[in-house]
Design a protein around this motif. Sequence first.
Motif, PDB file in Angstrom:
ATOM      1  N   ALA A  92       0.836  -1.205   0.000  1.00 55.24           N
ATOM      2  CA  ALA A  92       0.000   0.000   0.000  1.00 55.24           C
ATOM      3  C   ALA A  92       0.870   1.254   0.000  1.00 55.24           C
ATOM      4  O   ALA A  92       0.569   2.223  -0.704  1.00 55.24           O
ATOM      5  N   VAL A  93       1.953   1.237   0.761  1.00 51.28           N
ATOM      6  CA  VAL A  93       2.868   2.380   0.803  1.00 51.28           C
ATOM      7  C   VAL A  93       3.566   2.532  -0.549  1.00 51.28           C
ATOM      8  O   VAL A  93       3.663   3.645  -1.077  1.00 51.28           O
ATOM      9  N   ARG A  94       4.018   1.423  -1.113  1.00 51.11           N
ATOM     10  CA  ARG A  94       4.686   1.479  -2.426  1.00 51.11           C
ATOM     11  C   ARG A  94       3.743   2.022  -3.497  1.00 51.11           C
ATOM     12  O   ARG A  94       4.142   2.844  -4.332  1.00 51.11           O
ATOM     13  N   SER A  95       2.507   1.565  -3.492  1.00 51.26           N
ATOM     14  CA  SER A  95       1.528   2.017  -4.488  1.00 51.26           C
ATOM     15  C   SER A  95       1.244   3.502  -4.339  1.00 51.26           C
ATOM     16  O   SER A  95       1.173   4.231  -5.330  1.00 51.26           O
ATOM     17  N   ALA A  96       1.073   3.952  -3.103  1.00 52.38           N
ATOM     18  CA  ALA A  96       0.805   5.374  -2.859  1.00 52.38           C
ATOM     19  C   ALA A  96       1.991   6.226  -3.291  1.00 52.38           C
ATOM     20  O   ALA A  96       1.815   7.291  -3.892  1.00 52.38           O
ATOM     21  N   LYS A  97       3.199   5.742  -3.024  1.00 46.96           N
ATOM     22  CA  LYS A  97       4.396   6.483  -3.414  1.00 46.96           C
ATOM     23  C   LYS A  97       4.522   6.539  -4.939  1.00 46.96           C
ATOM     24  O   LYS A  97       4.847   7.583  -5.504  1.00 46.96           O
ATOM     25  N   ALA A  98       4.247   5.427  -5.604  1.00 52.25           N
ATOM     26  CA  ALA A  98       4.323   5.397  -7.072  1.00 52.25           C
ATOM     27  C   ALA A  98       3.298   6.342  -7.677  1.00 52.25           C
ATOM     28  O   ALA A  98       3.600   7.059  -8.636  1.00 52.25           O
ATOM     29  N   LYS A  99       2.094   6.349  -7.123  1.00 51.59           N
ATOM     30  CA  LYS A  99       1.045   7.242  -7.626  1.00 51.59           C
ATOM     31  C   LYS A  99       1.469   8.696  -7.439  1.00 51.59           C
ATOM     32  O   LYS A  99       1.305   9.523  -8.336  1.00 51.59           O
ATOM     33  N   SER A 100       2.030   9.005  -6.293  1.00 50.81           N
ATOM     34  CA  SER A 100       2.498  10.364  -6.019  1.00 50.81           C
ATOM     35  C   SER A 100       3.616  10.760  -6.970  1.00 50.81           C
ATOM     36  O   SER A 100       3.641  11.873  -7.493  1.00 50.81           O
ATOM     37  N   ASN A 101       4.544   9.823  -7.212  1.00 51.32           N
ATOM     38  CA  ASN A 101       5.647  10.102  -8.130  1.00 51.32           C
ATOM     39  C   ASN A 101       5.148  10.354  -9.549  1.00 51.32           C
ATOM     40  O   ASN A 101       5.640  11.244 -10.238  1.00 51.32           O
ATOM     41  N   ARG A 102       4.154   9.568  -9.980  1.00 48.14           N
ATOM     42  CA  ARG A 102       3.598   9.777 -11.323  1.00 48.14           C
ATOM     43  C   ARG A 102       2.935  11.154 -11.420  1.00 48.14           C
ATOM     44  O   ARG A 102       3.088  11.854 -12.422  1.00 48.14           O
ATOM     45  N   ALA A 103       2.229  11.548 -10.375  1.00 46.25           N
ATOM     46  CA  ALA A 103       1.583  12.863 -10.372  1.00 46.25           C
ATOM     47  C   ALA A 103       2.633  13.969 -10.431  1.00 46.25           C
ATOM     48  O   ALA A 103       2.458  14.956 -11.162  1.00 46.25           O
ATOM     49  N   LEU A 104       3.709  13.822  -9.695  1.00 45.05           N
ATOM     50  CA  LEU A 104       4.780  14.822  -9.724  1.00 45.05           C
ATOM     51  C   LEU A 104       5.445  14.880 -11.095  1.00 45.05           C
ATOM     52  O   LEU A 104       5.775  15.963 -11.585  1.00 45.05           O
ATOM     53  N   GLN A 105       5.631  13.725 -11.721  1.00 46.91           N
ATOM     54  CA  GLN A 105       6.235  13.699 -13.053  1.00 46.91           C
ATOM     55  C   GLN A 105       5.336  14.384 -14.074  1.00 46.91           C
ATOM     56  O   GLN A 105       5.818  15.131 -14.930  1.00 46.91           O
ATOM     57  N   ARG A 106       4.018  14.138 -13.991  1.00 51.24           N
ATOM     58  CA  ARG A 106       3.087  14.809 -14.921  1.00 51.24           C
ATOM     59  C   ARG A 106       3.123  16.320 -14.711  1.00 51.24           C
ATOM     60  O   ARG A 106       3.146  17.093 -15.669  1.00 51.24           O
ATOM     61  N   LYS A 107       3.137  16.751 -13.464  1.00 51.16           N
ATOM     62  CA  LYS A 107       3.169  18.181 -13.154  1.00 51.16           C
ATOM     63  C   LYS A 107       4.449  18.803 -13.699  1.00 51.16           C
ATOM     64  O   LYS A 107       4.415  19.883 -14.307  1.00 51.16           O
TER      65      LYS A 107
END
Length: 87
Positions: free
Chosen positions: A62-77
């Motif tokens: 769950a932590v890994r998934s949340a971190k990956a989702k956050s990283n993808r959002a930061l990359q898009r931004k």
Amino acid sequence: MSDADAESENNKSAVAEIERWLGYVEDKAPDYLYANGVDKLRALGVANFPEHKQRLDAAIQAVRSAKAKSNRALQRKESRRLLRGFI
């Protein structure tokens, strides 16, 4: 007390301690990986208790998934920010 009784008491004690630490790790997930709790669980032999090991693995995932989702959002931004400079 027989050896089997002593072992049973040790298992009950270990399970209680594992459940306590597992609660801490699960409470922090998915926002934070409580690494000290994970280390403590491994030292307590959580791998010997499949149900508890599965719960630990789920919290870590769950932590890994949340971190990956956050990283993808930061990359898009960041990509949008960079593209603005070229358009």
